[in-house]
Design a protein around this motif. Sequence first.
Motif, PDB file in Angstrom:
ATOM      1  N   MET A   1       0.821  -1.197   0.000  1.00  0.00           N
ATOM      2  CA  MET A   1       0.000   0.000   0.000  1.00  0.00           C
ATOM      3  C   MET A   1       0.866   1.264   0.000  1.00  0.00           C
ATOM      4  SD  MET A   1      -3.009  -1.145  -0.172  1.00  0.00           S
ATOM      5  CE  MET A   1      -3.985  -2.598   0.165  1.00  0.00           C
ATOM      6  N   THR A   2       1.964   1.241   0.791  1.00  0.00           N
ATOM      7  CA  THR A   2       2.810   2.420   0.881  1.00  0.00           C
ATOM      8  C   THR A   2       3.470   2.730  -0.448  1.00  0.00           C
ATOM      9  OG1 THR A   2       3.234   1.870   3.197  1.00  0.00           O
ATOM     10  CG2 THR A   2       4.693   3.480   2.167  1.00  0.00           C
ATOM     11  N   GLN A   3       3.841   1.710  -1.218  1.00  0.00           N
ATOM     12  CA  GLN A   3       4.467   1.941  -2.520  1.00  0.00           C
ATOM     13  C   GLN A   3       3.494   2.621  -3.471  1.00  0.00           C
ATOM     14  OE1 GLN A   3       5.841  -1.975  -3.594  1.00  0.00           O
ATOM     15  NE2 GLN A   3       7.752  -1.756  -2.448  1.00  0.00           N
ATOM     16  N   ARG A   4       2.233   2.212  -3.449  1.00  0.00           N
ATOM     17  CA  ARG A   4       1.245   2.881  -4.291  1.00  0.00           C
ATOM     18  C   ARG A   4       1.012   4.325  -3.824  1.00  0.00           C
ATOM     19  NH1 ARG A   4      -1.991  -2.051  -4.185  1.00  0.00           N
ATOM     20  NH2 ARG A   4      -3.599  -0.981  -2.976  1.00  0.00           N
ATOM     21  N   VAL A   7       3.679   6.412  -5.346  1.00  0.00           N
ATOM     22  CA  VAL A   7       3.367   6.688  -6.750  1.00  0.00           C
ATOM     23  C   VAL A   7       2.334   7.812  -6.851  1.00  0.00           C
ATOM     24  CG1 VAL A   7       2.381   5.740  -8.863  1.00  0.00           C
ATOM     25  CG2 VAL A   7       3.971   4.368  -7.510  1.00  0.00           C
ATOM     26  N   ALA A   8       1.315   7.768  -5.993  1.00  0.00           N
ATOM     27  CA  ALA A   8       0.300   8.826  -5.995  1.00  0.00           C
ATOM     28  C   ALA A   8       0.916  10.163  -5.637  1.00  0.00           C
ATOM     29  CB  ALA A   8      -0.820   8.473  -5.013  1.00  0.00           C
ATOM     30  N   SER A  11       2.679  11.649  -8.509  1.00  0.00           N
ATOM     31  CA  SER A  11       1.762  12.286  -9.458  1.00  0.00           C
ATOM     32  C   SER A  11       1.423  13.701  -9.020  1.00  0.00           C
ATOM     33  CB  SER A  11       0.487  11.455  -9.600  1.00  0.00           C
ATOM     34  OG  SER A  11      -0.354  11.562  -8.459  1.00  0.00           O
ATOM     35  N   ALA A 224      -6.165   9.688  -6.978  1.00  0.00           N
ATOM     36  CA  ALA A 224      -5.084   8.804  -6.552  1.00  0.00           C
ATOM     37  C   ALA A 224      -4.720   9.049  -5.094  1.00  0.00           C
ATOM     38  CB  ALA A 224      -3.868   8.999  -7.455  1.00  0.00           C
ATOM     39  N   GLU A 228      -5.216   6.134  -2.263  1.00  0.00           N
ATOM     40  CA  GLU A 228      -4.000   5.404  -1.935  1.00  0.00           C
ATOM     41  C   GLU A 228      -3.201   5.957  -0.762  1.00  0.00           C
ATOM     42  OE1 GLU A 228      -3.384   2.612  -3.113  1.00  0.00           O
ATOM     43  OE2 GLU A 228      -4.782   2.588  -4.793  1.00  0.00           O
ATOM     44  N   ARG A 253      -8.506   4.840   3.020  1.00  0.00           N
ATOM     45  CA  ARG A 253      -7.401   4.224   3.739  1.00  0.00           C
ATOM     46  C   ARG A 253      -7.297   4.826   5.128  1.00  0.00           C
ATOM     47  NH1 ARG A 253      -6.446   0.365   0.225  1.00  0.00           N
ATOM     48  NH2 ARG A 253      -6.168   1.041  -1.893  1.00  0.00           N
TER      49      ARG A 253
END
Length: 256
Positions: A1-4, A7-8, A11, A224, A228, A253
């Motif tokens: 979850m932390t990796q996504r 990524v967010a 962005s 995002a 996330e 989350r």
Amino acid sequence: MTQRAIVALCSVTLVQAYLLVNVLPYSAYLVIHLCKNVTVEEAGPYAASLATSFMLGRTISAQFWGNLADVYGRRLVLILSLIGSGLASLWFGFASTYRSCLLARGMLGAVNSTVGVTKTLATELARKLSDDAEQLDASRSANTSSANSRSQDAVETRVVGLVVSMRAWGFLIAPACAGFLSDPLKTREDLLINAQVDTRTLVMYPYLLPNLFGFILCFSSAIAVYCEIAETLPNPKPFGGCIVPRILCGGIRESS
């Protein structure tokens, strides 16, 4: 979850960079389009003012957004900033006078002053990523504590470096995208006609598309972040009695 979540957050940084520099390729042409009495030789100071108004708005509101993030949470601030930036970008694209363009760019900068919040959140997400990795390696002996500390510093450096580097990618991509999308009736009229696109709006607002693209980027990034990124501020204060900010604070989350 932390990796996504990282990524967010990348962005968000990319969108911030796009909004800052996308006006540069066409600002002088926009001035000439809006101010009929301004010549090509005189357009420079007017075009520079459009870029300056963005940074002026950002400078005025940066501390406000930072204080808001320390009270109500980083996540809420990012989402509100992205939504406000998208709306201000759309306002700028539909502006029909030079004065309204200046106001729109100033407002765009004022609601886009979240660079410090983004870096703070990147650091906190990196720490959470390191903590998750340490929990997986809990079976190791206590002698590895110093190594774990060095590993946490390395992860934090990589994550913050990755998030900040998205600004460079934004500065690289934004002028190309904005230049390609600006005033398409002069550069790609045949393509629009063949695609049977209604060009009446583009005749009135030839520089709408780069800002419409910015609007789409802002709302995509806001989604995002909402989906996330968990709130990293311990015990954020509820944002008044309005249901919308409270939903944005809580979201899907939950921070662990």
